[in-house]
Design a protein around this motif. Structure first.
Motif, mmCIF file in Angstrom:
data_model
loop_
_atom_site.group_PDB
_atom_site.id
_atom_site.type_symbol
_atom_site.label_atom_id
_atom_site.label_comp_id
_atom_site.label_asym_id
_atom_site.label_seq_id
_atom_site.Cartn_x
_atom_site.Cartn_y
_atom_site.Cartn_z
ATOM 1 N N LYS A 138 -2.523 -6.306 -6.671
ATOM 2 C CA LYS A 138 -2.295 -7.741 -6.495
ATOM 3 C C LYS A 138 -1.984 -8.091 -5.046
ATOM 4 O O LYS A 138 -2.148 -9.237 -4.626
ATOM 5 C CB LYS A 138 -1.144 -8.194 -7.395
ATOM 6 N N LEU A 139 -1.503 -7.110 -4.283
ATOM 7 C CA LEU A 139 -1.138 -7.339 -2.884
ATOM 8 C C LEU A 139 -2.240 -6.931 -1.918
ATOM 9 O O LEU A 139 -2.097 -7.130 -0.710
ATOM 10 C CB LEU A 139 0.133 -6.539 -2.545
ATOM 11 N N GLN A 140 -3.323 -6.356 -2.435
ATOM 12 C CA GLN A 140 -4.365 -5.832 -1.558
ATOM 13 C C GLN A 140 -5.426 -6.876 -1.263
ATOM 14 O O GLN A 140 -5.891 -7.591 -2.152
ATOM 15 C CB GLN A 140 -5.021 -4.598 -2.175
ATOM 16 N N LEU A 141 -5.819 -6.937 0.007
ATOM 17 C CA LEU A 141 -6.886 -7.829 0.440
ATOM 18 C C LEU A 141 -8.219 -7.089 0.441
ATOM 19 O O LEU A 141 -8.264 -5.871 0.300
ATOM 20 C CB LEU A 141 -6.576 -8.370 1.838
ATOM 21 N N GLN A 142 -9.286 -7.819 0.629
ATOM 22 C CA GLN A 142 -10.622 -7.231 0.536
ATOM 23 C C GLN A 142 -10.896 -6.176 1.602
ATOM 24 O O GLN A 142 -11.697 -5.270 1.394
ATOM 25 C CB GLN A 142 -11.694 -8.330 0.620
ATOM 26 N N ASP A 143 -10.221 -6.289 2.755
ATOM 27 C CA ASP A 143 -10.432 -5.289 3.812
ATOM 28 C C ASP A 143 -9.643 -4.009 3.564
ATOM 29 O O ASP A 143 -9.691 -3.072 4.367
ATOM 30 C CB ASP A 143 -10.092 -5.874 5.187
ATOM 31 N N GLY A 144 -8.921 -3.970 2.435
ATOM 32 C CA GLY A 144 -8.155 -2.783 2.085
ATOM 33 C C GLY A 144 -6.688 -2.851 2.455
ATOM 34 O O GLY A 144 -5.887 -2.048 1.980
ATOM 35 N N SER A 145 -6.325 -3.807 3.309
ATOM 36 C CA SER A 145 -4.936 -3.902 3.754
ATOM 37 C C SER A 145 -4.035 -4.377 2.614
ATOM 38 O O SER A 145 -4.465 -5.071 1.689
ATOM 39 C CB SER A 145 -4.819 -4.861 4.937
ATOM 40 N N ILE A 146 -2.782 -3.980 2.702
ATOM 41 C CA ILE A 146 -1.762 -4.437 1.774
ATOM 42 C C ILE A 146 -0.984 -5.538 2.474
ATOM 43 O O ILE A 146 -0.545 -5.351 3.620
ATOM 44 C CB ILE A 146 -0.796 -3.297 1.371
ATOM 45 N N ILE A 147 -0.801 -6.679 1.833
ATOM 46 C CA ILE A 147 -0.094 -7.798 2.450
ATOM 47 C C ILE A 147 1.249 -7.321 2.987
ATOM 48 O O ILE A 147 2.027 -6.680 2.276
ATOM 49 C CB ILE A 147 0.105 -8.945 1.432
ATOM 50 N N GLY A 148 1.503 -7.635 4.261
ATOM 51 C CA GLY A 148 2.728 -7.184 4.902
ATOM 52 C C GLY A 148 2.585 -5.837 5.586
ATOM 53 O O GLY A 148 3.565 -5.298 6.094
ATOM 54 N N GLU A 149 1.373 -5.304 5.602
ATOM 55 C CA GLU A 149 1.104 -3.997 6.221
ATOM 56 C C GLU A 149 2.033 -2.918 5.666
ATOM 57 O O GLU A 149 2.650 -2.151 6.404
ATOM 58 C CB GLU A 149 1.218 -4.077 7.752
ATOM 59 N N HIS A 150 2.118 -2.855 4.346
ATOM 60 C CA HIS A 150 2.972 -1.864 3.693
ATOM 61 C C HIS A 150 2.263 -0.511 3.642
ATOM 62 O O HIS A 150 1.522 -0.217 2.701
ATOM 63 C CB HIS A 150 3.342 -2.324 2.283
ATOM 64 N N VAL A 151 2.467 0.279 4.673
ATOM 65 C CA VAL A 151 1.868 1.614 4.729
ATOM 66 C C VAL A 151 2.350 2.460 3.559
ATOM 67 O O VAL A 151 1.594 3.255 2.994
ATOM 68 C CB VAL A 151 2.212 2.292 6.072
ATOM 69 N N GLU A 152 3.625 2.280 3.175
ATOM 70 C CA GLU A 152 4.193 3.045 2.072
ATOM 71 C C GLU A 152 3.440 2.789 0.770
ATOM 72 O O GLU A 152 3.189 3.717 -0.017
ATOM 73 C CB GLU A 152 5.676 2.703 1.893
ATOM 74 N N LEU A 153 3.063 1.536 0.528
ATOM 75 C CA LEU A 153 2.340 1.208 -0.696
ATOM 76 C C LEU A 153 0.915 1.763 -0.669
ATOM 77 O O LEU A 153 0.392 2.208 -1.695
ATOM 78 C CB LEU A 153 2.309 -0.304 -0.922
ATOM 79 N N ALA A 154 0.285 1.738 0.497
ATOM 80 C CA ALA A 154 -1.048 2.334 0.616
ATOM 81 C C ALA A 154 -0.989 3.831 0.334
ATOM 82 O O ALA A 154 -1.866 4.402 -0.324
ATOM 83 C CB ALA A 154 -1.610 2.070 2.011
ATOM 84 N N TYR A 155 0.058 4.462 0.818
ATOM 85 C CA TYR A 155 0.277 5.899 0.599
ATOM 86 C C TYR A 155 0.434 6.190 -0.892
ATOM 87 O O TYR A 155 -0.203 7.105 -1.437
ATOM 88 C CB TYR A 155 1.512 6.301 1.404
ATOM 89 N N ILE A 156 1.256 5.406 -1.585
ATOM 90 C CA ILE A 156 1.466 5.609 -3.018
ATOM 91 C C ILE A 156 0.197 5.304 -3.800
ATOM 92 O O ILE A 156 -0.163 6.026 -4.734
ATOM 93 C CB ILE A 156 2.636 4.727 -3.513
ATOM 94 N N PHE A 157 -0.501 4.231 -3.432
ATOM 95 C CA PHE A 157 -1.733 3.850 -4.100
ATOM 96 C C PHE A 157 -2.716 5.016 -4.086
ATOM 97 O O PHE A 157 -3.312 5.381 -5.113
ATOM 98 C CB PHE A 157 -2.320 2.631 -3.379
ATOM 99 N N TYR A 158 -2.881 5.644 -2.925
ATOM 100 C CA TYR A 158 -3.815 6.760 -2.799
ATOM 101 C C TYR A 158 -3.302 7.984 -3.555
ATOM 102 O O TYR A 158 -4.073 8.686 -4.224
ATOM 103 C CB TYR A 158 -4.025 7.107 -1.326
ATOM 104 N N ALA A 159 -2.003 8.247 -3.475
ATOM 105 C CA ALA A 159 -1.438 9.414 -4.151
ATOM 106 C C ALA A 159 -1.608 9.314 -5.669
ATOM 107 O O ALA A 159 -1.829 10.328 -6.345
ATOM 108 C CB ALA A 159 0.039 9.553 -3.800
#
Length: 239
Positions: free
Chosen positions: A113-134
Protein backbone atom coordinates in the motif's frame (compact mmCIF):
# COMPACT_ATOMS: atom_id res chain seq x y z
CA UNK A 1 35.19 -15.23 11.08
CA UNK A 2 33.10 -14.13 14.09
CA UNK A 3 33.45 -17.51 15.82
CA UNK A 4 37.22 -17.63 15.30
CA UNK A 5 37.63 -14.05 16.49
CA UNK A 6 35.69 -14.56 19.72
CA UNK A 7 37.65 -17.71 20.49
CA UNK A 8 40.96 -15.97 19.78
CA UNK A 9 40.02 -13.11 22.06
CA UNK A 10 39.16 -15.49 24.90
CA UNK A 11 35.54 -14.38 25.00
CA UNK A 12 33.93 -17.81 25.17
CA UNK A 13 33.68 -17.93 29.01
CA UNK A 14 32.08 -14.48 28.98
CA UNK A 15 29.64 -15.54 26.24
CA UNK A 16 28.71 -18.71 28.13
CA UNK A 17 28.10 -16.71 31.30
CA UNK A 18 25.96 -14.22 29.37
CA UNK A 19 23.88 -16.95 27.72
CA UNK A 20 23.25 -18.59 31.08
CA UNK A 21 22.12 -15.24 32.49
CA UNK A 22 19.77 -14.74 29.52
CA UNK A 23 18.25 -18.19 30.06
CA UNK A 24 17.59 -17.29 33.69
CA UNK A 25 15.96 -13.97 32.78
CA UNK A 26 13.71 -15.60 30.20
CA UNK A 27 12.69 -18.29 32.68
CA UNK A 28 11.90 -15.85 35.51
CA UNK A 29 10.59 -12.59 34.06
CA UNK A 30 10.16 -12.71 30.28
CA UNK A 31 7.17 -10.34 30.32
CA UNK A 32 9.30 -7.62 31.98
CA UNK A 33 11.79 -7.53 29.12
CA UNK A 34 11.32 -4.85 26.44
CA UNK A 35 9.96 -6.67 23.41
CA UNK A 36 12.95 -6.22 21.11
CA UNK A 37 15.27 -7.28 23.94
CA UNK A 38 13.20 -10.46 24.33
CA UNK A 39 13.65 -11.24 20.63
CA UNK A 40 17.40 -10.59 20.66
CA UNK A 41 17.84 -12.65 23.82
CA UNK A 42 16.24 -15.59 22.02
CA UNK A 43 18.37 -15.03 18.94
CA UNK A 44 21.52 -14.96 21.08
CA UNK A 45 20.52 -18.24 22.74
CA UNK A 46 19.78 -19.78 19.36
CA UNK A 47 23.18 -18.75 18.01
CA UNK A 48 24.67 -20.23 21.17
CA UNK A 49 23.03 -23.59 20.33
CA UNK A 50 20.55 -23.41 23.21
CA UNK A 51 17.07 -24.92 22.94
CA UNK A 52 14.67 -21.98 22.60
CA UNK A 53 11.51 -23.84 21.58
CA UNK A 54 9.54 -23.21 24.77
CA UNK A 55 10.77 -19.62 25.00
CA UNK A 56 9.80 -18.93 21.36
CA UNK A 57 6.30 -20.26 21.92
CA UNK A 58 6.01 -18.08 25.02
CA UNK A 59 7.09 -15.01 23.07
CA UNK A 60 4.56 -15.65 20.32
CA UNK A 61 1.77 -16.21 22.85
CA UNK A 62 2.76 -12.91 24.44
CA UNK A 63 2.12 -11.19 21.10
CA UNK A 64 -1.11 -13.04 20.35
CA UNK A 65 -2.63 -12.25 23.74
CA UNK A 66 -1.75 -8.53 23.81
CA UNK A 67 -3.58 -6.63 21.06
CA UNK A 68 -1.55 -3.44 21.57
CA UNK A 69 1.69 -5.38 21.32
CA UNK A 70 0.47 -7.26 18.26
CA UNK A 71 -0.39 -4.02 16.48
CA UNK A 72 3.06 -2.70 17.34
CA UNK A 73 4.67 -5.85 15.93
CA UNK A 74 2.73 -5.58 12.68
CA UNK A 75 2.91 -1.81 12.19
CA UNK A 76 5.84 -0.30 14.08
CA UNK A 77 8.43 -3.04 14.48
CA UNK A 78 9.17 -3.50 10.72
CA UNK A 79 10.13 0.19 10.47
CA UNK A 80 11.75 0.50 13.88
CA UNK A 81 13.81 -2.69 13.89
CA UNK A 82 13.61 -4.90 10.79
CA UNK A 83 16.15 -7.37 12.20
CA UNK A 84 13.98 -7.97 15.27
CA UNK A 85 10.90 -8.44 13.10
CA UNK A 86 12.62 -10.95 10.82
CA UNK A 87 13.97 -12.86 13.83
CA UNK A 88 10.44 -13.05 15.25
CA UNK A 89 9.20 -14.28 11.88
CA UNK A 90 11.90 -16.96 11.88
CA UNK A 91 10.90 -18.16 15.35
CA UNK A 92 7.28 -18.28 14.20
CA UNK A 93 8.11 -20.39 11.17
CA UNK A 94 9.63 -22.99 13.48
CA UNK A 95 6.94 -23.20 16.16
CA UNK A 96 3.76 -21.50 14.91
CA UNK A 97 3.48 -21.51 11.09
CA UNK A 98 -0.03 -20.02 11.16
CA UNK A 99 1.19 -17.00 13.07
CA UNK A 100 4.18 -16.71 10.72
CA UNK A 101 1.74 -16.66 7.80
CA UNK A 102 -0.27 -13.90 9.48
CA UNK A 103 2.88 -11.85 10.08
CA UNK A 104 4.05 -12.24 6.51
CA UNK A 105 0.68 -11.58 4.86
CA UNK A 106 -0.18 -8.52 6.92
CA UNK A 107 3.21 -6.82 6.63
CA UNK A 108 3.61 -7.52 2.90
CA UNK A 109 0.12 -6.16 2.19
CA UNK A 110 0.82 -3.04 4.25
CA UNK A 111 4.09 -2.41 2.40
CA UNK A 112 2.36 -2.83 -0.96
CA UNK A 113 0.00 0.00 0.00
CA UNK A 114 3.00 2.29 0.54
CA UNK A 115 4.85 1.35 -2.64
CA UNK A 116 4.88 3.55 -5.72
CA UNK A 117 5.19 2.37 -9.30
CA UNK A 118 8.93 3.11 -9.44
CA UNK A 119 9.43 0.66 -6.57
CA UNK A 120 10.06 3.25 -3.88
CA UNK A 121 8.37 3.05 -0.51
CA UNK A 122 6.69 6.31 0.55
CA UNK A 123 9.04 8.06 2.95
CA UNK A 124 12.08 6.23 1.56
CA UNK A 125 11.72 3.44 4.11
CA UNK A 126 14.77 1.33 3.32
CA UNK A 127 13.86 -0.93 6.25
CA UNK A 128 10.49 -1.78 4.68
CA UNK A 129 12.07 -2.49 1.30
CA UNK A 130 14.50 -4.82 3.07
CA UNK A 131 11.68 -6.69 4.83
CA UNK A 132 9.56 -6.80 1.67
CA UNK A 133 12.38 -8.54 -0.21
CA UNK A 134 13.26 -10.83 2.70
CA UNK A 135 9.66 -12.05 2.95
CA UNK A 136 8.85 -12.13 -0.76
CA UNK A 137 12.01 -12.13 -2.88
CA UNK A 138 10.32 -13.70 -5.92
CA UNK A 139 7.85 -10.83 -6.20
CA UNK A 140 8.80 -8.41 -9.02
CA UNK A 141 7.68 -5.45 -6.90
CA UNK A 142 9.89 -6.59 -4.01
CA UNK A 143 12.79 -6.82 -6.46
CA UNK A 144 11.92 -3.36 -7.74
CA UNK A 145 11.93 -2.03 -4.17
CA UNK A 146 15.48 -3.32 -3.71
CA UNK A 147 16.57 -1.79 -7.01
CA UNK A 148 15.27 1.54 -5.75
CA UNK A 149 17.25 1.02 -2.53
CA UNK A 150 20.35 0.40 -4.67
CA UNK A 151 19.66 3.66 -6.50
CA UNK A 152 19.30 5.56 -3.22
CA UNK A 153 22.48 3.99 -1.93
CA UNK A 154 24.46 4.98 -5.00
CA UNK A 155 23.08 8.49 -5.45
CA UNK A 156 22.64 9.52 -1.81
CA UNK A 157 24.51 7.36 0.68
CA UNK A 158 27.81 6.67 -1.10
CA UNK A 159 28.26 10.36 -1.81
CA UNK A 160 28.08 11.24 1.88
CA UNK A 161 29.08 8.16 3.88
CA UNK A 162 30.30 10.24 6.82
CA UNK A 163 26.72 11.37 7.46
CA UNK A 164 25.58 7.80 8.16
CA UNK A 165 26.34 5.83 11.30
CA UNK A 166 27.18 2.13 10.93
CA UNK A 167 23.70 1.34 12.29
CA UNK A 168 22.13 3.48 9.55
CA UNK A 169 24.30 1.94 6.85
CA UNK A 170 23.48 -1.60 7.89
CA UNK A 171 20.00 -2.06 6.32
CA UNK A 172 21.24 -0.67 3.01
CA UNK A 173 24.29 -2.89 2.79
CA UNK A 174 22.70 -6.06 4.15
CA UNK A 175 19.72 -5.95 1.80
CA UNK A 176 21.88 -5.15 -1.23
CA UNK A 177 24.42 -7.87 -0.38
CA UNK A 178 21.64 -10.44 -0.04
CA UNK A 179 20.10 -9.38 -3.35
CA UNK A 180 23.54 -9.21 -5.03
CA UNK A 181 22.92 -5.58 -5.99
CA UNK A 182 26.08 -4.05 -4.56
CA UNK A 183 29.33 -3.95 -6.49
CA UNK A 184 32.94 -4.32 -5.41
CA UNK A 185 33.64 -0.60 -5.72
CA UNK A 186 30.72 0.31 -3.44
CA UNK A 187 31.80 -2.33 -0.90
CA UNK A 188 35.33 -0.94 -0.93
CA UNK A 189 33.99 2.57 -0.33
CA UNK A 190 32.08 1.38 2.74
CA UNK A 191 35.07 -0.58 4.04
CA UNK A 192 37.49 2.32 3.58
CA UNK A 193 35.09 4.71 5.28
CA UNK A 194 34.72 2.37 8.25
CA UNK A 195 38.49 1.98 8.48
CA UNK A 196 38.94 5.76 8.62
CA UNK A 197 36.25 6.19 11.27
CA UNK A 198 37.47 3.49 13.64
CA UNK A 199 38.76 5.02 16.86
CA UNK A 200 42.05 4.39 18.62
CA UNK A 201 40.14 2.30 21.17
CA UNK A 202 38.89 0.01 18.38
CA UNK A 203 35.33 1.30 18.53
CA UNK A 204 33.15 3.38 16.26
CA UNK A 205 31.95 6.01 18.71
CA UNK A 206 29.86 3.73 20.92
CA UNK A 207 28.86 0.14 21.59
CA UNK A 208 25.87 -0.06 19.21
CA UNK A 209 27.65 1.46 16.23
CA UNK A 210 30.71 -0.68 16.92
CA UNK A 211 28.56 -3.80 16.80
CA UNK A 212 27.04 -2.71 13.50
CA UNK A 213 30.43 -1.79 12.06
CA UNK A 214 31.77 -5.24 12.95
CA UNK A 215 28.71 -6.84 11.37
CA UNK A 216 29.17 -4.79 8.20
CA UNK A 217 32.82 -5.74 7.88
CA UNK A 218 32.19 -9.45 8.46
CA UNK A 219 29.20 -9.42 6.12
CA UNK A 220 31.19 -7.87 3.29
CA UNK A 221 33.71 -10.61 4.14
CA UNK A 222 37.03 -9.07 3.26
CA UNK A 223 40.26 -10.51 4.65
CA UNK A 224 41.67 -7.01 4.90
CA UNK A 225 39.13 -6.25 7.64
CA UNK A 226 40.23 -9.10 9.92
CA UNK A 227 42.40 -7.03 12.24
CA UNK A 228 39.84 -4.21 12.30
CA UNK A 229 37.16 -6.68 13.37
CA UNK A 230 39.39 -8.00 16.16
CA UNK A 231 39.98 -4.48 17.43
CA UNK A 232 36.25 -3.82 17.34
CA UNK A 233 35.54 -7.01 19.29
CA UNK A 234 38.13 -6.05 21.88
CA UNK A 235 36.26 -2.76 22.32
CA UNK A 236 32.98 -4.68 22.74
CA UNK A 237 34.62 -7.03 25.25
CA UNK A 238 35.88 -4.06 27.27
CA UNK A 239 32.32 -2.81 27.64
Amino acid sequence: MEQQSTETLGMQPLLDKTLKWLETQLSLNPEKLPFEDHIYALQALKLGSRDIGAHSRGLIERVKQDLTLKIGVLVDLPRKDPEAFLDLYGFSLECDPEFAKELRTTVVEDIRKLQLQDGSIIGEHVELAYIFYALNNKDPMAQLALKHTAKLFEQKVLRNLDAYTPAQLYPYVKSLVQAELIGEQACNSVINNLFIRQGEDGGWGGLLDTLYAVRLLTMINTLAAGERVKRGLRYVQSK
